[in-house]
Each structure stands twice: as C-alpha cells, then as structure tokens.
Design a protein around this motif. Structure first.
Motif, PDB file in Angstrom:
ATOM      1  N   ASP A   6       0.832  -1.207   0.000  1.00  0.00           N
ATOM      2  CA  ASP A   6       0.000   0.000   0.000  1.00  0.00           C
ATOM      3  C   ASP A   6       0.865   1.256   0.000  1.00  0.00           C
ATOM      4  O   ASP A   6       0.603   2.213  -0.745  1.00  0.00           O
ATOM      5  CB  ASP A   6      -0.932   0.013   1.221  1.00  0.00           C
ATOM      6  N   GLU A   7       1.887   1.256   0.845  1.00  0.00           N
ATOM      7  CA  GLU A   7       2.803   2.398   0.861  1.00  0.00           C
ATOM      8  C   GLU A   7       3.535   2.498  -0.473  1.00  0.00           C
ATOM      9  O   GLU A   7       3.764   3.600  -0.993  1.00  0.00           O
ATOM     10  CB  GLU A   7       3.806   2.262   1.998  1.00  0.00           C
ATOM     11  N   ILE A  45       2.481   1.641  -3.442  1.00  0.00           N
ATOM     12  CA  ILE A  45       1.584   2.197  -4.461  1.00  0.00           C
ATOM     13  C   ILE A  45       1.483   3.708  -4.331  1.00  0.00           C
ATOM     14  O   ILE A  45       1.535   4.448  -5.320  1.00  0.00           O
ATOM     15  CB  ILE A  45       0.197   1.540  -4.358  1.00  0.00           C
ATOM     16  N   LYS A  46       1.361   4.182  -3.102  1.00  0.00           N
ATOM     17  CA  LYS A  46       1.244   5.618  -2.864  1.00  0.00           C
ATOM     18  C   LYS A  46       2.482   6.357  -3.368  1.00  0.00           C
ATOM     19  O   LYS A  46       2.374   7.399  -4.044  1.00  0.00           O
ATOM     20  CB  LYS A  46       1.044   5.875  -1.375  1.00  0.00           C
ATOM     21  N   ILE A  47       3.655   5.822  -3.053  1.00  0.00           N
ATOM     22  CA  ILE A  47       4.902   6.471  -3.466  1.00  0.00           C
ATOM     23  C   ILE A  47       5.113   6.338  -4.968  1.00  0.00           C
ATOM     24  O   ILE A  47       5.606   7.268  -5.623  1.00  0.00           O
ATOM     25  CB  ILE A  47       6.096   5.881  -2.690  1.00  0.00           C
ATOM     26  N   LYS A 106       2.940   6.378  -7.267  1.00  0.00           N
ATOM     27  CA  LYS A 106       2.125   7.378  -7.968  1.00  0.00           C
ATOM     28  C   LYS A 106       2.808   8.744  -7.954  1.00  0.00           C
ATOM     29  O   LYS A 106       2.690   9.523  -8.907  1.00  0.00           O
ATOM     30  CB  LYS A 106       0.742   7.455  -7.328  1.00  0.00           C
ATOM     31  N   ASP A 107       3.535   9.030  -6.869  1.00  0.00           N
ATOM     32  CA  ASP A 107       4.268  10.299  -6.795  1.00  0.00           C
ATOM     33  C   ASP A 107       5.486  10.280  -7.710  1.00  0.00           C
ATOM     34  O   ASP A 107       5.780  11.272  -8.386  1.00  0.00           O
ATOM     35  CB  ASP A 107       4.715  10.567  -5.356  1.00  0.00           C
ATOM     36  N   ASP A 130      -0.297  -0.433 -10.587  1.00  0.00           N
ATOM     37  CA  ASP A 130      -0.587  -0.743  -9.188  1.00  0.00           C
ATOM     38  C   ASP A 130      -0.765  -2.235  -8.972  1.00  0.00           C
ATOM     39  O   ASP A 130      -0.232  -2.820  -8.020  1.00  0.00           O
ATOM     40  CB  ASP A 130      -1.859  -0.007  -8.735  1.00  0.00           C
TER      41      ASP A 130
END
Length: 451
Positions: free
Chosen positions: A142-143, A145-147, A149-150, A174
C-alpha cells in the motif's frame, strides 16, 4: 606480510586468484564442495580441502568451516573473490577475530554498502547523485503504491540486500506492484535473509556504467576509469567493455571524481566498484557499490596494464598505492563476454556433461575458465563456466577479434549462450555503441521470435 592465502570461492575466480598468488610467491589453499572435486582450481592450488556437500549453505557459505580450515592450514589471509561471502561483513569480522586478514574492505563499510537503502543515504551524504526513489524500506505494498504514484511509473522495485538481479523487477501498474512486492520480498528473504524492499524511478534509455576504485590504508584513492556493462539478461551482466563508447571525457572525469570522493567519505579500503545508471544526456546516478572484485575486472586490467588482485593483496599488506591518478591512462579497448551453460533463447540453465571444451588462443585473447573437457556442470551454482576477454587498439577492432574468438570456441554436450553473444555483437546497434540496458529486450529477443 601475506605468505599463505585461502581462496573462499570456486570456479574461474578461484583459478584467477591462484595465478596471481603464484606470481607473487604466495602459497595458496583452495576449499571445494563435493560437486567441485574435479574442478581445475582444486588442483591448481598448493593445498586443497573439502568443505562439504554441494549445496552452498553447506559449503561455500559455511563460515565456521572455512575459518576452521583456514586455521588448520595456517593461512595469513583469506581472499573471498566475488559472490558467496565476499560482501559479508560478519565473515570479515570472524576472519579478524581469528587473526586472519580479510582481503577486502572493513566489515563496517561492507555492512553499510550491503544495504542498498543505507548505501543510497551514504552516497547522498557524499554528494553523489542518486536515482529518485525511496530513502527507506517500504512497509507494505500500500505504501509502495502511494509512493509509486508520486514518482511515476515505470518504477524499479528492488530488494535492499543481495545482488545478481534477485528481488528486482520493473513495475508499470498498481496491480503489478502488489504482486511484485509480495513475490520479491519473499524471494529476497529466502536468498539474503532480508525481505526489505525499496523503489527507484525506472530511467528510460539508461546505460549501466561503473567506476573501478582502489583505496589503500593511507588515505590514497584512485579510479581505474569506467566499464560499461549495459548488455544484460535477467538484470545480470553478459557483456562488459572498457572504456565506454558513449560518455565524454568530461563525464568520465566527473564520474571518477565523484566515486573517489565517495570512497574517501566512507573510509573505503581495498578494491571496490561504484555502479551508476547514465541517461542519454550523460547525467549519472548512483546505483550500488560492490565491495569486492567484480566479475568484469579483466577489461579494466587490460586497458590499464594492472593486476587488480595483486593490488588487493598489496593493500591488505599495508602497502601504499604505487600508482597516481595523473599518470593512469587508457590503452586500447577491451571487451569481456560471459560464457554461460544456458539455453541461448530462454536463458534457462543447461547443466550436463561437457564432452568437448576447446577455447580460442592468440595475442590479446584472454580466457578465464572454470571447466575442462569431460566435466560435469552441476545445477548447484551460477551457470557461468568461462569468460572470454579480448583487447584491440579500438572498439571496432575488439569487436572483430571477439567475433573471431567466439567462432573458434567449441563446447559440446551442453547448451551455451555463445549463439546469443554472437548475435549481439554482430548487431548493427551494438556496433554503433547503442548499448542500452534494454538491448536484449529491444534487439535480441525480437530476433529469436522472428527466426
């Protein structure tokens, strides 16, 4: 002074170290597994000791057994070669505690550089550019995926520990990242005992270019120019050359200066290599540091006239470097190819019995071999069975020499990657120097699919 060395390795690198030791008048001790009893390096050494069964954890990774043999044989030092225990700080520490010199850097530096995450931090502190990515271990997918995207896809998911392409994967979405994170973390845990993962932006049109370093115990550090190692399959190098046909002299100087600066900041001692990714604008970014001798070190030796193993031993003996950066020069062009016992189309290992093994000979042709005629290649170790190195006055001449030498190679009984190597060096893009890390995917694999 070192008078007796145990080589904690096998195959061609063990033979190569033994040759230099013999030249220096140093007595050698080989250790071998049951699978390697008939390997050439075993008979080349002055003394040889059985380590144990064929599996690496029962032989070449068995720290206590190696130390025990070293004490029994009365050696002064241990040379770890590459792979296995060569970048294991605990092994280096046990050597030290046993009163045996470890021919390599200190355990503290190895520990820091052994973690790709810690290595990134150290290089950033030394002012060396790094690929945009995470500065710490990812907690979960989950972390990640978040990073991601950035940072922006594609990204390169990597295991913090180990090497050889294990735990490394290009990810473009993802869904793909969720699966890759779980699989690669588990694989890294299995191989290296550390499942920590991090990620970096995947650089497009990148080249893999590395700087060879030598650092003595007196604060002197020099670089021996660069090697280009962009031709890879499964994230593992196949063809290496020196110098790079791509970078300018100003970039060469900048990469060398950055590497020397980093080594001094780390307090690095002995031979080491800092690897970079270089984009099409010649901007370079730290990839990792190998705190050992490299598989591809012969191409650097060919263009500098130096024996890197000899320098490693001299440094371990406390000698100051007898070479100066201002007097080092590049002489000619050298190319190395790794000969693997593998299917040239699938890259799957091809163990079996070698009926015939004939290698090319001639001026400016160098062979580093791990096998002989009537030899059994086992599935227990990396399938590299030899290296072929040629040196020409320029790159075109070296390519021509390499082709002739590969055509003289004769190995019967197993499959090898020689057909792949020939197709690669004969390709127009290779001859032009367009040797990107994506070369095999872009140019070689399409040839296989359309044949």
């Amino acid at each position: 002074m070192i008078k007796k060395v145990l080589i904690a390795n096998r195959g061609e690198i063990a033979s190569r170290i033994i040759r230099t030791c013999a030249k220096m008048g140093i007595h050698t001790v080989a250790v071998f597994s049951e699978a390697d009893q008939k390997a050439p390096f075993v008979s080349m050494a002055d003394e040889s000791y059985l380590l144990g069964p064929s599996r690496v954890n029962e032989s070449y990774l068995h720290v206590d057994k190696i130390i025990s043999i070293a004490k029994e044989a009365g050696v002064d030092a241990i040379h770890p070669g590459y792979g296995f225990l060569s970048e294991n700080g605990q092994f280096a520490m046990k050597c030290k505690e046993s009163g045996i010199l470890f021919i390599g850097p200190t355990e503290e530096v190895m520990g820091k550089m052994g973690s790709k995450i810690e290595a990134r931090k150290a290089m950033q502190a030394a002012g060396v550019p790094v690929v945009p990515g995470t500065d710490g271990a990812l907690s979960d997918s989950d972390e990640a995926i978040k990073i991601a995207k950035d940072i922006g896809y594609p990204i390169m998911l990597k295991a913090s520990a180990g090497g050889g392409g294990i735990g490394m994967q290009v990810v473009t979405s993802d869904d793909e990242l969720v699966k890759a994170f779980a699989n690669n973390s588990k694989r890294a845990q299995t191989f290296f005992g550390d499942g920590a993962m991090f990620m970096e932006k995947k650089l497009e049109n990148a080249r893999h270019i590395e700087i060879q370093l030598l650092a003595d115990q007196h604060g002197n550090v020099v670089h021996l120019f660069e090697r280009e190692c962009s031709i890879q399959r499964r994230n593992q190098k196949v063809i290496e050359e020196a110098p790079s046909s791509f970078i300018s002299q100003s970039t060469r100087d900048a990469m060398g200066e950055a590497s020397v600066k980093a080594a001094k900041a780390l307090g690095y001692i002995n031979a080491g290599t800092i690897e970079f990714l270089v984009d099409d604008h010649e901007k370079f970014y730290f990839l990792e540091m190998n705190t050992r001798i490299q598989v591809e070190h012969p191409v650097t030796e060919e263009i500098t006239g130096l024996d890197i193993v000899e320098k490693q031993i001299d440094i371990a003996n406390g000698k100051a470097l007898d070479i100066d950066q201002n007097t080092l020069e590049i002489d000619g062009h050298a190319i190395e190819v790794r000969i693997y016992a593998e299917d040239p189309e699938t890259f799957f290992p091809s163990p079996g019995h070698i009926n015939t093994f004939n290698i090319p000979t001639g001026e400016n042709i160098r062979n580093e071999v791990a096998v002989t005629n009537n030899y059994d290649v086992t599935p227990f170790y990396d399938p590299m069975i030899a290296k072929l190195i040629v040196k020409g006055s320029n790159r075109d001449e070296a390519i021509s020499m390499l082709k002739d030498a590969l055509l003289q190679y004769k190995i019967e009984g197993i499959k090898t990657n020689i057909p792949m190597l020939l197709k690669t060096i004969e390709h127009e893009q290779f001859k032009k120097g367009n040797t990107l890390t994506s070369f095999v995917q872009d140019y070689y694999l399409p040839l296989i699919k359309t044949k």
